[in-house]
Write a protein that holds these residues in place. Sequence first.
Motif, PDB file in Angstrom:
ATOM      1  N   LEU A   1     -21.964 -91.901   5.612  1.00  0.00           N
ATOM      2  CA  LEU A   1     -21.210 -93.146   5.753  1.00  0.00           C
ATOM      3  C   LEU A   1     -19.753 -92.943   5.344  1.00  0.00           C
TER       4      LEU A   1
ATOM      5  N   GLN B   1     -22.335 -93.535  11.318  1.00  0.00           N
ATOM      6  CA  GLN B   1     -23.306 -94.594  11.070  1.00  0.00           C
ATOM      7  C   GLN B   1     -24.689 -93.999  10.929  1.00  0.00           C
ATOM      8  N   CYS B   2     -25.427 -94.511   9.950  1.00  0.00           N
ATOM      9  CA  CYS B   2     -26.780 -94.018   9.755  1.00  0.00           C
ATOM     10  C   CYS B   2     -27.570 -95.038   8.958  1.00  0.00           C
TER      11      CYS B   2
END
Length: 150
Positions: free
Chosen positions: A24, A29-30
């Motif tokens: 992040l 994005q995760c």
Amino acid sequence: MDKIIVFETFYNPIEANIVKSRLLDSGMQCFLTDEHTIGMNPLYTQALGGIKLHIFERDLEQATALLQEEGFSPGFSMTSDGGEEEVPVKEAATTGMECPNCGSNHVGYVQATKKRFGMLTVFISFILFVYPFHVNKTYHCFDCEHEFEK
Ligand SMILES: [Zn+2]
């Protein structure tokens, strides 16, 4: 729409969150799945196949490179057994120190076996965004296994 893939699977919620934070921070994005269940009961970890870290497929190369830079490697796992596991003690050069417990001078300057990756260390490291990869050094008596600071 980009494809979402499972980047890595973890068996330790703290480790999963560390990696997630790193991604992040780098603008990738995760998200994690199955985190909550496992956090509440580690016994479910195996059954569920671990905590999964999902990323966009287009970020795969960047994410892999980042984690390698940080010292993680694919399949890296800091086991969740709390760090009590014994590691082989490396025989060190004679230090001239005397064991305060049994008086033996068979004392080496070695990796601290008991503090390694303690959960508290991992937790504090997580908060400070520092990895617990530096190893504490301590004097270790090979006769009675006593460990002490100078
Ligand atoms: Zn001793």
